[in-house]
Design a protein around this motif. Structure first.
Motif, PDB file in Angstrom:
ATOM      1  N   GLN A 137       1.298  -1.615   0.223  1.00 29.92           N
ATOM      2  CA  GLN A 137      -0.355   0.021  -0.275  1.00 29.92           C
ATOM      3  C   GLN A 137       0.942   1.208  -0.504  1.00 29.92           C
ATOM      4  OE1 GLN A 137      -2.353  -0.197   3.533  1.00 29.92           O
ATOM      5  NE2 GLN A 137      -3.737  -1.975   1.990  1.00 29.92           N
ATOM      6  N   LEU A 138       1.606   1.099   0.260  1.00 25.20           N
ATOM      7  CA  LEU A 138       2.775   2.515   0.936  1.00 25.20           C
ATOM      8  C   LEU A 138       3.276   2.439  -0.534  1.00 25.20           C
ATOM      9  CD1 LEU A 138       4.036   4.306   2.819  1.00 25.20           C
ATOM     10  CD2 LEU A 138       5.942   2.548   3.330  1.00 25.20           C
ATOM     11  N   SER A 139       3.997   1.330  -1.185  1.00 19.83           N
ATOM     12  CA  SER A 139       4.631   1.918  -2.385  1.00 19.83           C
ATOM     13  C   SER A 139       3.572   2.164  -3.738  1.00 19.83           C
ATOM     14  CB  SER A 139       5.321   0.325  -2.717  1.00 19.83           C
ATOM     15  OG  SER A 139       4.359  -0.338  -3.299  1.00 19.83           O
ATOM     16  N   ARG A 140       2.178   2.008  -3.312  1.00 17.41           N
ATOM     17  CA  ARG A 140       1.243   2.680  -4.174  1.00 17.41           C
ATOM     18  C   ARG A 140       1.192   3.645  -4.057  1.00 17.41           C
ATOM     19  NH1 ARG A 140      -1.576  -2.694  -4.037  1.00 17.41           N
ATOM     20  NH2 ARG A 140      -2.501  -1.868  -2.369  1.00 17.41           N
ATOM     21  N   SER A 141       1.008   4.215  -3.169  1.00 18.29           N
ATOM     22  CA  SER A 141       1.082   5.392  -2.106  1.00 18.29           C
ATOM     23  C   SER A 141       1.911   6.544  -3.012  1.00 18.29           C
ATOM     24  CB  SER A 141       0.527   5.567  -0.967  1.00 18.29           C
ATOM     25  OG  SER A 141       1.642   5.750  -0.340  1.00 18.29           O
ATOM     26  N   ILE A 142       3.012   6.307  -3.047  1.00 13.82           N
ATOM     27  CA  ILE A 142       4.594   7.076  -3.426  1.00 13.82           C
ATOM     28  C   ILE A 142       4.543   6.839  -4.608  1.00 13.82           C
ATOM     29  CG2 ILE A 142       4.825   7.068  -1.621  1.00 13.82           C
ATOM     30  CD1 ILE A 142       7.053   5.356  -1.933  1.00 13.82           C
ATOM     31  N   GLY A 143       3.769   5.760  -5.812  1.00  9.60           N
ATOM     32  CA  GLY A 143       4.023   6.197  -6.896  1.00  9.60           C
ATOM     33  C   GLY A 143       5.073   4.941  -7.485  1.00  9.60           C
ATOM     34  N   VAL A 144       5.603   3.619  -6.706  1.00  9.76           N
ATOM     35  CA  VAL A 144       6.722   2.631  -7.235  1.00  9.76           C
ATOM     36  C   VAL A 144       6.282   2.250  -8.003  1.00  9.76           C
ATOM     37  CG1 VAL A 144       8.475   1.309  -6.093  1.00  9.76           C
ATOM     38  CG2 VAL A 144       8.061   3.238  -5.018  1.00  9.76           C
ATOM     39  N   ARG A 145       6.698   2.318  -9.035  1.00  9.79           N
ATOM     40  CA  ARG A 145       6.380   1.226 -10.108  1.00  9.79           C
ATOM     41  C   ARG A 145       6.888  -0.226 -10.990  1.00  9.79           C
ATOM     42  NH1 ARG A 145       3.967   5.942 -11.442  1.00  9.79           N
ATOM     43  NH2 ARG A 145       1.903   6.105 -11.087  1.00  9.79           N
ATOM     44  N   ALA A 146       8.868   0.215 -10.607  1.00  6.58           N
ATOM     45  CA  ALA A 146       9.644  -0.205 -10.917  1.00  6.58           C
ATOM     46  C   ALA A 146      10.678  -0.192  -9.540  1.00  6.58           C
ATOM     47  CB  ALA A 146      10.208   0.158 -11.705  1.00  6.58           C
ATOM     48  N   VAL A 147      11.206  -1.937  -9.543  1.00  8.23           N
ATOM     49  CA  VAL A 147      12.476  -1.590  -7.863  1.00  8.23           C
ATOM     50  C   VAL A 147      13.707  -2.103  -8.708  1.00  8.23           C
ATOM     51  CG1 VAL A 147      10.762  -2.641  -6.293  1.00  8.23           C
ATOM     52  CG2 VAL A 147      12.062  -3.690  -8.092  1.00  8.23           C
ATOM     53  N   PRO A 148      15.125  -1.304  -8.116  1.00  6.92           N
ATOM     54  CA  PRO A 148      14.986  -0.909  -6.901  1.00  6.92           C
ATOM     55  C   PRO A 148      13.951   0.834  -6.595  1.00  6.92           C
ATOM     56  CG  PRO A 148      16.783  -1.152  -7.093  1.00  6.92           C
ATOM     57  CD  PRO A 148      16.117  -1.570  -8.451  1.00  6.92           C
ATOM     58  N   PHE A 149      13.545   0.686  -5.263  1.00 10.90           N
ATOM     59  CA  PHE A 149      13.303   2.183  -5.031  1.00 10.90           C
ATOM     60  C   PHE A 149      13.791   2.863  -4.206  1.00 10.90           C
ATOM     61  CE2 PHE A 149      10.411   5.938  -4.191  1.00 10.90           C
ATOM     62  CZ  PHE A 149      10.181   6.418  -6.196  1.00 10.90           C
ATOM     63  N   PHE A 150      14.482   3.767  -3.580  1.00  5.74           N
ATOM     64  CA  PHE A 150      15.250   4.510  -3.017  1.00  5.74           C
ATOM     65  C   PHE A 150      14.764   6.009  -2.456  1.00  5.74           C
ATOM     66  CE2 PHE A 150      18.064   1.509  -5.213  1.00  5.74           C
ATOM     67  CZ  PHE A 150      18.881   0.650  -4.319  1.00  5.74           C
ATOM     68  N   VAL A 151      13.464   5.925  -1.252  1.00  5.79           N
ATOM     69  CA  VAL A 151      13.642   6.910  -0.776  1.00  5.79           C
ATOM     70  C   VAL A 151      14.229   7.692   0.138  1.00  5.79           C
ATOM     71  CG1 VAL A 151      11.756   8.045   0.448  1.00  5.79           C
ATOM     72  CG2 VAL A 151      11.286   6.491  -0.779  1.00  5.79           C
ATOM     73  N   PHE A 152      14.725   8.382  -0.072  1.00  7.46           N
ATOM     74  CA  PHE A 152      16.017   9.670   1.432  1.00  7.46           C
ATOM     75  C   PHE A 152      15.047  10.589   2.400  1.00  7.46           C
ATOM     76  CE2 PHE A 152      18.063   8.234  -2.252  1.00  7.46           C
ATOM     77  CZ  PHE A 152      19.437   8.072  -1.489  1.00  7.46           C
ATOM     78  N   ASN A 153      14.733  10.401   3.843  1.00 11.55           N
ATOM     79  CA  ASN A 153      14.546  11.045   4.115  1.00 11.55           C
ATOM     80  C   ASN A 153      13.026  11.723   3.716  1.00 11.55           C
ATOM     81  OD1 ASN A 153      15.236  12.727   6.744  1.00 11.55           O
ATOM     82  ND2 ASN A 153      15.040  14.895   5.092  1.00 11.55           N
ATOM     83  N   GLU A 154      12.184  10.578   3.110  1.00  9.83           N
ATOM     84  CA  GLU A 154      10.555  10.843   2.926  1.00  9.83           C
ATOM     85  C   GLU A 154      10.481  12.081   1.935  1.00  9.83           C
ATOM     86  OE1 GLU A 154       9.251   8.713   4.888  1.00  9.83           O
ATOM     87  OE2 GLU A 154      10.355   8.649   6.126  1.00  9.83           O
ATOM     88  N   LYS A 155      11.742  12.426   1.131  1.00 10.54           N
ATOM     89  CA  LYS A 155      11.559  12.937   0.628  1.00 10.54           C
ATOM     90  C   LYS A 155      12.256  13.195  -0.706  1.00 10.54           C
ATOM     91  CE  LYS A 155      13.579  18.599  -0.153  1.00 10.54           C
ATOM     92  NZ  LYS A 155      12.096  18.825  -0.252  1.00 10.54           N
ATOM     93  N   TYR A 156      12.972  12.498  -1.027  1.00 11.27           N
ATOM     94  CA  TYR A 156      13.896  12.692  -2.696  1.00 11.27           C
ATOM     95  C   TYR A 156      13.340  10.618  -2.579  1.00 11.27           C
ATOM     96  CZ  TYR A 156      15.720  17.434  -1.964  1.00 11.27           C
ATOM     97  OH  TYR A 156      16.421  18.773  -2.082  1.00 11.27           O
TER      98      TYR A 156
END
Length: 233
Positions: A170-189
């Motif tokens: 659910q979290l991945s869908r909410s932030i638009g992750v469609r391919a991996v790997p996907f890295f999120v830095f400090n909730e911002k980038y």
């Protein structure tokens, strides 16, 4: 500062991305203050485990490609792996659903052993040719990562761990992750793909200086990633 990483054990570029990020982190001045949180992301939740199948033939049939095309695609991943010290053994990898592996990952997160388990799962899938959907092999993999037999057995039958997997989905869908790997830095980038260590270091430094949460800005690049439609490039 926290770095969230969405990945699947079945994604070769997720393994490559892990190594490239680790290289960047090793030279980051504040590496001891970086907290890494692994998140579950299944590329194909409906995949039926078929350990007896030839992996190249399976992928060819799945994607409608020739064996030559399939070997060429895997060859690109092999070259990417060599750059970071991974000797991919695609010929012996097992066609296996990764859900049980993610159950273990969720348990390992609670025990502070997620990074170690993730490494062992990648090795099992891409180097050792082990079945990541087989309970007995998963117990052995878990032990190599520092989990006890009891802890691993509990995870494999845990509805709580399954719930955590759904939360990650659910979290991945909410932030638009469609391919991996996907890295999120400090909730911002957000950084999509197995980017270069230089790019990871640049984003680490930028995120470190900025602590105000805002909408996620995704940074795309030329390096590889695997999408939910089965494409790895």
């Amino acid at each position: 500062m926290k770095v969230h990483i969405f990945s699947d054990v079945r994604c070769p570029f997720c393994y490559v991305g892990k190594k490239k990020f680790e290289k960047a982190l090793s030279i980051f001045p504040y590496k001891d203050q970086i907290e890494i949180e692994w998140h579950s992301f299944q590329l194909d939740p409906t995949l039926r485990t078929q350990p007896e199948r030839d992996p190249y033939e399976f992928f060819s049939e799945l994607k409608g490609l020739t064996l030559e095309q399939t070997r060429t695609m895997h060859g690109h991943a092999e070259e990417a792996g060599k750059e970071v010290g991974i000797d991919f053994n695609f010929q012996n990898q097992k066609v296996a659903n990764s859900f049980k592996a993610h159950l273990l990952l969720q348990k390992a997160k609670l025990l502070g052993k997620a990074d170690s388990l993730k490494e062992e799962l990648f090795k099992a899938q891409f180097i050792l040719g082990e079945n990541i959907d087989d309970k007995h092999q998963l117990l052995s993999i878990s032990q190599r990562a520092g989990l006890s037999i009891e802890e691993a057995q509990e995870a494999l039958g845990s509805e709580e761990m399954a719930y955590h997997i759904k939360q990650d989905e659910q979290l991945s869908r909410s932030i638009g992750v469609r391919a991996v790997p996907f890295f999120v830095f400090n909730e911002k980038y957000g950084v999509s793909g197995a980017q270069s260590p230089e790019l990871f270091l640049e984003v680490l430094e930028k995120a470190w200086k900025e602590y105000t949460p805002s909408s996620l800005e995704t940074i795309e690049g030329p390096e590889g990633a695997c999408s939910t439609d089965g494409e790895c490039n």
